[in-house]
Design an enzyme around this catalytic site. Structure first.
Site, PDB file in Angstrom:
ATOM      1  N   SER A  17       0.816  -1.217   0.000  1.00  0.00           N
ATOM      2  CA  SER A  17       0.000   0.000   0.000  1.00  0.00           C
ATOM      3  C   SER A  17       0.844   1.260   0.000  1.00  0.00           C
ATOM      4  O   SER A  17       0.471   2.280   0.576  1.00  0.00           O
ATOM      5  CB  SER A  17      -0.942   0.002   1.206  1.00  0.00           C
ATOM      6  OG  SER A  17      -0.211  -0.010   2.429  1.00  0.00           O
ATOM      7  N   GLY A  18       1.995   1.197  -0.688  1.00  0.00           N
ATOM      8  CA  GLY A  18       2.766   2.407  -0.939  1.00  0.00           C
ATOM      9  C   GLY A  18       2.224   3.116  -2.168  1.00  0.00           C
ATOM     10  O   GLY A  18       1.106   2.834  -2.628  1.00  0.00           O
ATOM     11  N   SER A  47       7.609   4.626   0.544  1.00  0.00           N
ATOM     12  CA  SER A  47       7.034   5.822  -0.097  1.00  0.00           C
ATOM     13  C   SER A  47       6.744   6.913   0.915  1.00  0.00           C
ATOM     14  O   SER A  47       6.989   8.092   0.675  1.00  0.00           O
ATOM     15  CB  SER A  47       5.741   5.459  -0.834  1.00  0.00           C
ATOM     16  OG  SER A  47       5.956   4.513  -1.844  1.00  0.00           O
ATOM     17  N   TRP A  49       8.204   7.587   3.538  1.00  0.00           N
ATOM     18  CA  TRP A  49       9.413   8.177   4.118  1.00  0.00           C
ATOM     19  C   TRP A  49      10.178   9.047   3.129  1.00  0.00           C
ATOM     20  O   TRP A  49      11.185   9.652   3.485  1.00  0.00           O
ATOM     21  CB  TRP A  49      10.336   7.064   4.623  1.00  0.00           C
ATOM     22  CG  TRP A  49       9.783   6.311   5.782  1.00  0.00           C
ATOM     23  CD1 TRP A  49       8.532   6.411   6.322  1.00  0.00           C
ATOM     24  CD2 TRP A  49      10.459   5.312   6.551  1.00  0.00           C
ATOM     25  NE1 TRP A  49       8.389   5.548   7.372  1.00  0.00           N
ATOM     26  CE2 TRP A  49       9.550   4.854   7.535  1.00  0.00           C
ATOM     27  CE3 TRP A  49      11.736   4.755   6.503  1.00  0.00           C
ATOM     28  CZ2 TRP A  49       9.886   3.873   8.461  1.00  0.00           C
ATOM     29  CZ3 TRP A  49      12.057   3.779   7.424  1.00  0.00           C
ATOM     30  CH2 TRP A  49      11.157   3.344   8.395  1.00  0.00           C
ATOM     31  N   GLU A 118      18.100  18.467  -7.293  1.00  0.00           N
ATOM     32  CA  GLU A 118      18.795  17.378  -6.616  1.00  0.00           C
ATOM     33  C   GLU A 118      19.959  16.907  -7.478  1.00  0.00           C
ATOM     34  O   GLU A 118      20.097  17.297  -8.645  1.00  0.00           O
ATOM     35  CB  GLU A 118      17.829  16.224  -6.307  1.00  0.00           C
ATOM     36  CG  GLU A 118      16.798  16.598  -5.253  1.00  0.00           C
ATOM     37  CD  GLU A 118      15.935  15.426  -4.821  1.00  0.00           C
ATOM     38  OE1 GLU A 118      16.105  14.326  -5.374  1.00  0.00           O
ATOM     39  OE2 GLU A 118      15.093  15.618  -3.923  1.00  0.00           O
ATOM     40  N   HIS A 233      22.258   5.398  -0.272  1.00  0.00           N
ATOM     41  CA  HIS A 233      22.139   6.848  -0.194  1.00  0.00           C
ATOM     42  C   HIS A 233      23.375   7.355   0.532  1.00  0.00           C
ATOM     43  O   HIS A 233      23.742   6.839   1.590  1.00  0.00           O
ATOM     44  CB  HIS A 233      20.876   7.264   0.560  1.00  0.00           C
ATOM     45  CG  HIS A 233      20.511   8.698   0.327  1.00  0.00           C
ATOM     46  ND1 HIS A 233      21.239   9.739   0.838  1.00  0.00           N
ATOM     47  CD2 HIS A 233      19.509   9.262  -0.385  1.00  0.00           C
ATOM     48  CE1 HIS A 233      20.702  10.880   0.467  1.00  0.00           C
ATOM     49  NE2 HIS A 233      19.642  10.622  -0.285  1.00  0.00           N
ATOM     50  N   ARG A 278      24.618   9.539  -7.046  1.00  0.00           N
ATOM     51  CA  ARG A 278      24.669   8.944  -5.715  1.00  0.00           C
ATOM     52  C   ARG A 278      25.765   7.892  -5.558  1.00  0.00           C
ATOM     53  O   ARG A 278      26.387   7.789  -4.497  1.00  0.00           O
ATOM     54  CB  ARG A 278      23.313   8.307  -5.384  1.00  0.00           C
ATOM     55  CG  ARG A 278      22.256   9.338  -5.064  1.00  0.00           C
ATOM     56  CD  ARG A 278      20.918   8.706  -4.764  1.00  0.00           C
ATOM     57  NE  ARG A 278      19.992   9.729  -4.287  1.00  0.00           N
ATOM     58  CZ  ARG A 278      18.719   9.507  -4.032  1.00  0.00           C
ATOM     59  NH1 ARG A 278      18.223   8.295  -4.208  1.00  0.00           N
ATOM     60  NH2 ARG A 278      17.938  10.481  -3.604  1.00  0.00           N
ATOM     61  N   HIS A 337      19.350   2.432   0.361  1.00  0.00           N
ATOM     62  CA  HIS A 337      18.204   3.308   0.162  1.00  0.00           C
ATOM     63  C   HIS A 337      17.248   2.818  -0.918  1.00  0.00           C
ATOM     64  O   HIS A 337      16.041   3.021  -0.824  1.00  0.00           O
ATOM     65  CB  HIS A 337      18.712   4.701  -0.198  1.00  0.00           C
ATOM     66  CG  HIS A 337      17.644   5.744  -0.290  1.00  0.00           C
ATOM     67  ND1 HIS A 337      16.810   6.047   0.759  1.00  0.00           N
ATOM     68  CD2 HIS A 337      17.273   6.560  -1.308  1.00  0.00           C
ATOM     69  CE1 HIS A 337      15.974   7.017   0.408  1.00  0.00           C
ATOM     70  NE2 HIS A 337      16.224   7.324  -0.852  1.00  0.00           N
ATOM     71  N   GLU A 361       9.285  -0.247  -6.681  1.00  0.00           N
ATOM     72  CA  GLU A 361      10.656  -0.672  -6.425  1.00  0.00           C
ATOM     73  C   GLU A 361      10.860  -2.171  -6.549  1.00  0.00           C
ATOM     74  O   GLU A 361      11.980  -2.629  -6.826  1.00  0.00           O
ATOM     75  CB  GLU A 361      11.094  -0.205  -5.033  1.00  0.00           C
ATOM     76  CG  GLU A 361      12.572  -0.371  -4.762  1.00  0.00           C
ATOM     77  CD  GLU A 361      13.019   0.221  -3.440  1.00  0.00           C
ATOM     78  OE1 GLU A 361      14.193   0.017  -3.072  1.00  0.00           O
ATOM     79  OE2 GLU A 361      12.199   0.890  -2.763  1.00  0.00           O
ATOM     80  N   ARG A 372      20.016   4.774  -9.780  1.00  0.00           N
ATOM     81  CA  ARG A 372      18.802   5.588  -9.913  1.00  0.00           C
ATOM     82  C   ARG A 372      19.085   7.075  -9.788  1.00  0.00           C
ATOM     83  O   ARG A 372      19.797   7.509  -8.888  1.00  0.00           O
ATOM     84  CB  ARG A 372      17.790   5.182  -8.837  1.00  0.00           C
ATOM     85  CG  ARG A 372      16.534   6.050  -8.818  1.00  0.00           C
ATOM     86  CD  ARG A 372      15.552   5.560  -7.779  1.00  0.00           C
ATOM     87  NE  ARG A 372      16.014   5.720  -6.422  1.00  0.00           N
ATOM     88  CZ  ARG A 372      15.797   6.797  -5.666  1.00  0.00           C
ATOM     89  NH1 ARG A 372      15.135   7.834  -6.165  1.00  0.00           N
ATOM     90  NH2 ARG A 372      16.225   6.846  -4.423  1.00  0.00           N
ATOM     91  N   SER A 377      12.231   7.572  -8.351  1.00  0.00           N
ATOM     92  CA  SER A 377      11.583   6.394  -7.759  1.00  0.00           C
ATOM     93  C   SER A 377      10.084   6.604  -7.594  1.00  0.00           C
ATOM     94  O   SER A 377       9.274   5.756  -7.991  1.00  0.00           O
ATOM     95  CB  SER A 377      12.227   6.059  -6.418  1.00  0.00           C
ATOM     96  OG  SER A 377      12.268   7.195  -5.583  1.00  0.00           O
ATOM     97  N   LEU A 378       9.690   7.721  -6.987  1.00  0.00           N
ATOM     98  CA  LEU A 378       8.255   7.982  -6.836  1.00  0.00           C
ATOM     99  C   LEU A 378       7.599   8.176  -8.202  1.00  0.00           C
ATOM    100  O   LEU A 378       6.431   7.804  -8.399  1.00  0.00           O
ATOM    101  CB  LEU A 378       8.028   9.215  -5.956  1.00  0.00           C
ATOM    102  CG  LEU A 378       8.421   9.087  -4.480  1.00  0.00           C
ATOM    103  CD1 LEU A 378       8.040  10.353  -3.719  1.00  0.00           C
ATOM    104  CD2 LEU A 378       7.773   7.866  -3.835  1.00  0.00           C
TER     105      LEU A 378
END
Length: 513
Positions: A17-18, A47, A49, A118, A233, A278, A337, A361, A372, A377-378
């Site tokens: 349920s993300g 998600s 977080w 970013e 990360h 990263r 991460h 993911e 990535r 990701s989102l």
């Protein structure tokens, strides 16, 4: 006693349920679906977080072509360029869909969406909500939307343990509940179970997420891809908290600098400096720590008193550790991460198993390649959830066939696996360490005990890592430091990985690719 939930038969079943799972269910509506979640709806998800936000080329100086170029550069030669182009092109539509679902993204004084910068992005394109609380704000809105959607049924406290098969097709899902075993008969199953961070001692993910979806799909015969690529990360808050708190890349995007205990800005000599990809930053910080040093993030000059306003969640986490980021250096270290690998899927989330889709993911689409790009990701979770839902809508519910009650496996426990993975499959790897991991993990993976499922996922990572004799993206081998000009993605089934691990002497493994 196994409870067969015939009243829900024929519905699409979504595990997790993300963001990916919720977007799948919401996009499917008004077609009925069932969300299966171990915890409360939206809880224990990576998600929720997420701090940075969602990458989308909606700025006046931006385009999908620029976004794609940054994605491919970060992916270090292993992205699927066609797949990646399609996903980044859908970013504006995904943002619009989230807004329709009730997500309120931050805007500037002119009423336009605020865009953050970013690492490895050439433009400001990160759409965020409530500053650095983007994930929590997005999930809260989608949970509200799901609860208000009659077509979506939610089964909380249900833990998926096995995919049931009728021949080569999905026929159901075996779950553990507080009342024992339960079976959901279905021919359309979506895994949206998140990542593998719980396999490691140092992670920013929920500790309970060890790659359940990968284990479920692998046991059902699905092909896996790119399992060796585990993203660390660079800047987790170095404290006693477990899991480690994340200090978002957006902090560096606002000008914070990385320094060692001698106050040397060690990233200054590296292309991209603090905003390098990263994998580059994580390796540089790991090298400082390996020599016995410490690493800090210095936001005093760039942000100062603005820190708590721009990054309220991070400021609170720092305060929990006795640090005032407006005045103090923030101690940081790399932590697991994100996982670029997972169940191999096509552009619509279809796996190699009939009736099984995988999104977010847990899937390996080819968008991220070897590393990535921040905040993709989102984006991937939202887009693949929407795509899978549209694809499923065109597939009629099939006959679930005979439902055979299978013995409920024991609750999974990663505690035996975690020290092996943390020691042997970290930021810097070598053949000896990888072979040691395989030798330690194989008996656990082949057992029927609580460690079996976590060990299967970890063993897949180790076997894939042993076969990639180069350093690329998030996979760095000290015994193979060079990167050939051309590389290809790796794909195999669990049976193949077990055969390699079982039949190949460790000293020959690196030669067997």
């Amino acid at each position: 006693m196994t409870d067969i939930l015939d009243q829900l038969a024929g519905r699409t079943v979504i595990v997790g349920s993300g963001l990916a799972g919720l977007m799948t269910a919401l996009t499917l509506a008004p077609e009925p679906s069932v969300i299966v979640t171990r915890a409360a709806l939206g809880a224990e998800t990576s998600s929720a977080w997420a701090q940075g936000g969602i990458a989308a080329s909606i700025g006046a100086d931006d385009s999908a072509a620029f976004h794609l170029a940054d994605t491919l550069a970060a992916g270090d030669g292993l992205c699927d360029p066609i797949l990646a182009a399609g996903i980044v092109a859908e970013a504006p539509a995904a943002i619009a869909a989230l807004q329709r679902a009730g997500v309120r993204f931050d805007s500037n004084g002119a009423g336009e969406l605020s865009l953050g910068l970013e690492a490895a992005h050439s433009r400001r394109r990160i759409v965020h909500a409530e500053g650095d609380g983007s994930g929590a704000a997005i999930i809260a809105a989608l949970v509200r939307a799901a609860m208000q959607t009659p077509a979506i049924s939610v089964l909380e406290g249900f833990e998926a343990r096995r995919i049931l098969m009728d021949g080569e097709c999905v026929s159901g899902l075996l779950c553990a509940t507080t009342n024992g075993a339960a079976i959901l008969p279905t021919s359309r199953l979506v895994l949206a179970t998140g990542g593998i961070g719980g396999l490691y001692e140092a992670t920013t993910n929920p500790m309970c997420n060890f790659g359940q979806g990968i284990a479920l799909a692998a046991r059902a015969g699905a092909a896996l891809a790119d399992m060796e690529f585990v993203q660390f990360h660079p800047t987790a808050l170095d404290s006693s908290r477990r899991p480690l708190a994340l200090v978002s890349e957006a902090v560096r995007g606002e000008g914070a600098l990385l320094v060692n205990e001698r106050r040397e800005r060690f990233m200054a000599r590296i292309p991209g400096a603090e905003l390098a990809p990263r994998d580059v930053v994580a390796r540089a910080i790991s090298a400082e720590i390996a020599r016995g040093g410490r690493v800090f993030l210095d936001g005093r000059t760039a942000l100062g008193s603005r820190f708590a306003t721009r990054f309220p969640v991070i400021a609170a986490l720092c305060g929990e550790a006795g640090i005032d980021p407006a005045k103090d250096l923030i101690p940081v270290r790399p932590a697991v991460h994100y996982h670029m690998g997972g169940v191999a899927t096509d552009a619509n989330g279809r796996s190699s198993v009939a009736g099984l889709w995988v999104v977010g993911e847990a899937a390996s689409t080819g968008l991220h390649g070897a590393n990535r790009l921040a905040s993709n990701s989102l984006l991937e979770a939202a887009v693949t959830g929407m795509r899978a839902a549209r694809d499923i809508s065109g597939v009629p519910a099939g006959n679930t066939g005979a439902t055979f009650t299978e013995k409920l496996p024991p609750p999974p426990d990663a505690s035996l696996v975690r020290p092996i993975v943390s020691r042997h499959l970290g930021v810097l790897r070598n053949g000896g360490a990888v072979h040691g991991a395989i030798a330690a993990l194989l008996p656990l993976a082949e057992s029927n005990g609580p460690a079996a499922d976590p060990a299967i996922v970890a063993l897949l990572i180790a076997v894939f890592a042993g076969l990639r004799m180069e350093s690329r993206g998030a996979h760095a081998r000290t015994d193979f430091p060079l990167k050939p000009a051309h590389a290809s993605r790796c794909r195999m089934h669990l049976s193949e990985a077990l055969a390699i691990a079982s039949a190949t002497p460790p000293y020959l493994l690196a030669r067997s690719a």
